[in-house]
Every structure is written in C-alpha cells, then in structure tokens.
Design an enzyme around this catalytic site. Sequence first.
Site, PDB file in Angstrom:
ATOM      1  N   HIS A  44       0.815  -1.216   0.000  1.00 44.14           N
ATOM      2  CA  HIS A  44       0.000   0.000   0.000  1.00 44.14           C
ATOM      3  C   HIS A  44       0.852   1.271   0.000  1.00 44.14           C
ATOM      4  CE1 HIS A  44       0.488   0.020   4.510  1.00 44.14           C
ATOM      5  NE2 HIS A  44       0.459   1.329   4.308  1.00 44.14           N
ATOM      6  N   ASP A  75       0.033  -7.598   1.753  1.00 44.17           N
ATOM      7  CA  ASP A  75       0.476  -6.204   1.712  1.00 44.17           C
ATOM      8  C   ASP A  75       2.004  -6.091   1.727  1.00 44.17           C
ATOM      9  OD1 ASP A  75       0.354  -3.486   1.569  1.00 44.17           O
ATOM     10  OD2 ASP A  75      -0.366  -3.156   3.602  1.00 44.17           O
ATOM     11  N   GLY A  97       3.373   6.597   7.851  1.00 47.59           N
ATOM     12  CA  GLY A  97       4.729   6.746   7.315  1.00 47.59           C
ATOM     13  C   GLY A  97       5.667   5.659   7.792  1.00 47.59           C
ATOM     14  N   ASN A  98       5.300   4.988   8.902  1.00 49.76           N
ATOM     15  CA  ASN A  98       6.086   3.847   9.364  1.00 49.76           C
ATOM     16  C   ASN A  98       5.821   2.599   8.525  1.00 49.76           C
ATOM     17  OD1 ASN A  98       6.077   5.186  12.495  1.00 49.76           O
ATOM     18  ND2 ASN A  98       7.883   4.020  11.896  1.00 49.76           N
ATOM     19  N   SER A  99       4.737   2.616   7.753  1.00 47.82           N
ATOM     20  CA  SER A  99       4.358   1.438   6.974  1.00 47.82           C
ATOM     21  C   SER A  99       5.510   0.964   6.095  1.00 47.82           C
ATOM     22  CB  SER A  99       3.149   1.755   6.090  1.00 47.82           C
ATOM     23  OG  SER A  99       1.997   1.960   6.857  1.00 47.82           O
ATOM     24  N   LEU A 154      -5.856 -25.812  -2.309  1.00 49.25           N
ATOM     25  CA  LEU A 154      -6.439 -27.099  -1.947  1.00 49.25           C
ATOM     26  C   LEU A 154      -7.783 -27.313  -2.621  1.00 49.25           C
ATOM     27  CD1 LEU A 154      -6.209 -29.659  -0.229  1.00 49.25           C
ATOM     28  CD2 LEU A 154      -7.178 -28.381   1.698  1.00 49.25           C
ATOM     29  N   GLY A 155      -8.545 -26.244  -2.820  1.00 50.29           N
ATOM     30  CA  GLY A 155      -9.831 -26.377  -3.501  1.00 50.29           C
ATOM     31  C   GLY A 155     -10.962 -26.783  -2.591  1.00 50.29           C
ATOM     32  N   VAL A 156     -10.985 -26.219  -1.365  1.00 47.81           N
ATOM     33  CA  VAL A 156     -12.099 -26.468  -0.451  1.00 47.81           C
ATOM     34  C   VAL A 156     -12.582 -25.141   0.115  1.00 47.81           C
ATOM     35  CG1 VAL A 156     -11.324 -28.771   0.214  1.00 47.81           C
ATOM     36  CG2 VAL A 156     -10.585 -26.791   1.558  1.00 47.81           C
ATOM     37  N   ILE A 177     -14.143 -23.685   3.664  1.00 45.62           N
ATOM     38  CA  ILE A 177     -14.103 -24.165   5.053  1.00 45.62           C
ATOM     39  C   ILE A 177     -14.859 -23.227   5.979  1.00 45.62           C
ATOM     40  CG2 ILE A 177     -11.919 -25.383   4.780  1.00 45.62           C
ATOM     41  CD1 ILE A 177     -10.542 -22.957   6.076  1.00 45.62           C
TER      42      ILE A 177
END
Length: 503
Positions: free
Chosen positions: A134, A164, A236-238, A293-295, A297
């Site tokens: 971001h 991110d 700004g710390n991001s 995995l295709g589930v 949950i």
Amino acid sequence: MTQATNALALSATAPSQRRIGRLAASFFAVMTFVATAMPLAASARSAPESFADLAEEVTGAVVNISASTTVEARNRTLPQLPPGTPFEDLFEEFFNRRGQGNGESGPPRPPRSSNSLGSGFVIDPSGIVVTNNHVIGDANDISVIFSDGTRLKAEIVGKDSKVDLAVLRVKSDKPLKAVKFGDSDTLRPGDWVMAIGNPFGLGGSVTAGIVSARGRNIESGPYDNYIQTDAAINKGNSGGPLFNMNGEVIGINTAILSPTGGSVGIGFAVPASTAVPIIEQLREFGETRRGWLGVRIQNVDDATAEALSLGSARGALIAGVDEKGPAKPAGLEVGDVIVKFDNKDVKDSRDLPRIVASTPVGKEVDVTIVRKGQEMTKKVTLGRLEDGEKQASLQQPPAEAPTVTRQALGLSMSGMTDELRRRFSLKDDLKGVVITRVDPNSSASDKRIQAGEVIVEVNQEPVTNPADVTKKIDDLKAQGRKSALLLVANPQGEVRFVALSIE
C-alpha cells in the site's frame, strides 16, 4: 521476687531465643541466595540500558520510500448561472485565468501528481528493498531515500496485495547496508522490539516497545497473523522493519489501530515467518505462487465438535469441495474436518489458508482428517491458487417426492416443490428439505437459519424430505447425542454447517 521472676523469665525464653537465632540464620542464608539469584533473573528480562548501539547498527539499511502517481486532472465546470447575470463574466474570467477552463472551451488542466511517503529496508546489498504494497500502490515513480541522503530510482520486482508486501530493486554503484530476517516464531509477548521508519515524513525515527501479542487477526485479508506491538508506529512507518534485540527483522510494520490517526500503542507487523516465503516468490517469479487445496471451510464450535465426535473444537470443517480442485481426486469430502496439514496442526479454520498458501505448488502433502469420528490421512497434490476460484461447485443427491410439512428444532420444513422453488428463488439443481419458517425463539434462529434455506444433510447423511430429518433427529436422541449437525444451503446453493441442540 523480682529477681526470681526475671530468672524464670530468662530460663523460659532462652530456648525460644536459640530457635529465633537459628531461624534468623536460615532466613539470612535464604535471603543471601535470593539476593544472588535475583540479579540473574532480572538481567535476563531487564530492558537494555540503551537502544543506541542497536539503532546505529541497523539504521543504514532502513530507507524512506517516496511514491508518486500521476493522475489526469479534470476540468472544473463553470457554475451554471442564468444567462446575462452580472456574475457570468466574472466566473468565466476567474476560471480561465487559473487555467481550469469551463468544462467545454477552456484550456485543459495539466496532470497532477499524488505523493505518498513510507518506509522500507534493504535485505540484499545488491539493492533489494522490502516495503508494504500500500506504500507504493499504483505509483509510476518510486524513489528510495537512504539515511545519508542518497536518492535512487526503484523498479518493482513484485507485489502482493493479500499480505500487503512489495519488493523493489535499486541500482547502486556500491554494496548497500542490508539487514537479515530473524525467527519470528520464537517471539513471546513481553519481548523487546525496536521500530525504525519515516513517520509523518520524519525519516530515521527510532521507537521501542514490547511484543504485545501474536497471531492477531484484524480482518484485513485471508492470511492475517500479525504481531501486535506497543512500539510507536504512525503514518509513514508502513513498510519499515521491526527488530528484535539481535538486530534481526522479525516483522514488517503494516497497520495501526487508532481512533485519532496517531499512535495509541497498538500497531501491527507482518511476521517474518509469513513474509519471507512471499518475498522469495516475488524475487524469483515476480508474483506469488500459493498452494491451492480447492475447499471452502468454516470454523468448528463446541456444538459442531460434539456432533462430529471431535472431542474438542479444533480443525477446519470442509463446507464445500471444488469439482476442479486438488481436494476432489484426493477423496476429501464435505463434512471432513482437517486437523493436520503437511504435518502442521490446524487449530482452527484461520490456520489452514495460511498453511496451504505457504506450501509449494505441486507438492504432495499428507492431510489428516476426521470423518464421522474416525481419523484418517489423505494424500493431496496441491494446485496453484487462482483469484477467480472462490466458490465451490457442489453436487447434491437427487430429490425424492416431496412430503407434507413437519416441525423439528424450531423449524417448519417441507419437501421441495415447484411453488417453493419459485417463492424462495431456489437454484434449479438445489435438492433437500425446504425451511418454510423459523421459530424466532429457537436455537435455529440464534444460528441465523432463515426461511427459504434448504437442509441438505443431517449428521452428514443426505435428506430429501422432512421425515428424513425428524427420523435422524430421533436417532440422535436415542444415541444420547446433544446436538445435530445440519448442512444448510442458501437459495444460491452455498452451504454451511450448523450445529443445533436437540436437548
């Protein structure tokens, strides 16, 4: 008399005095041990006298990120005024003089630049920089500014919006100061940490605090697993690093919780254990390649655990299996509870997506499941996660003839009819028992079951008419069970498990 009394008193108290003397000696010995032992314990937990040496050692690798995005400016429209008004010429002259035009014949406004500031850090002396996704967004001009004032243009190696993270590359005529990642899994709440970044554009700012908690879910994405810290983190710390006391990066500062916009002592960092595999994929491929995995949950609560004979609430309950996903040919089914994946425990449903995503595509893994109270292991070869593959395609058993309405568990139920299908806009291939009414004072209402939904299974067995539902509930009561596990579908066919008390 007085002398005798004094003599008797001395005689009587002498043994007590000797005992007191021995106790005092023992107490002194114990206190001596504590006095010598306590400094050792205190030194293991005490705060450092200063963070200055540590900050000096790593600051050179921490950078400021300046990201600029050029956006097309829109011409402002001249306010609509009645023809001939004395202000018409005034407004037209004002807008044209400022180069804003009147939306039709005025000169176009030049593109404007939107700037953002953030933080980052060098992980490779050749010029590899890590920051938050971001921070750079859709920027078309990114600069990395070093502590000595050097400013270098950066190119994007790869970025990941789900966690991110972004990886940049700069070209330098000399090796750059770099820092290494540490083991974030060894962190404990109460451990000292230090953050360095660019809050409010004030580069090179050092703050310190402790790890407040681990494994925080702030609902920012599917893989939330944040370190919480009270080290001051602000705008700004991001993208900046969170260091342990060995000068290793154990987190990437990403978010704050603040009603004021400033630090209130609740900041969040992506742990190194989550970030490192993603960074490696971005460096190698320019994109993420997560396991799939295709589930679909859902979490397991106490009532569901009891209905499934799990013993305790744990694991991830499979509520849907993608017909084209890896789970289908491996034999995973709706109603299975995944309790271990690739030898890693799945404590709740939030664990599974993180574990699967970090597992290499194409790897064959052992998946431990509990099916109808029995634990078993299936082998699954992972596919690659695709953003468009979010909904499972489920097939239901064929329906039998509808029956009359019945009531159970606070639910009024009916067999499937064309009239009910039209009334509730039910999907054409949806089969099961239609819920026509829900008692507002029932457990079913508390679990947000609604009229128009369809009961597909009871305790992992298909039902096609209300008699099936009531019979299975009676059977569960006869077995001494406390709850019934219903597989309920909404009108669009999306299913979920709901455990209802039958006591």
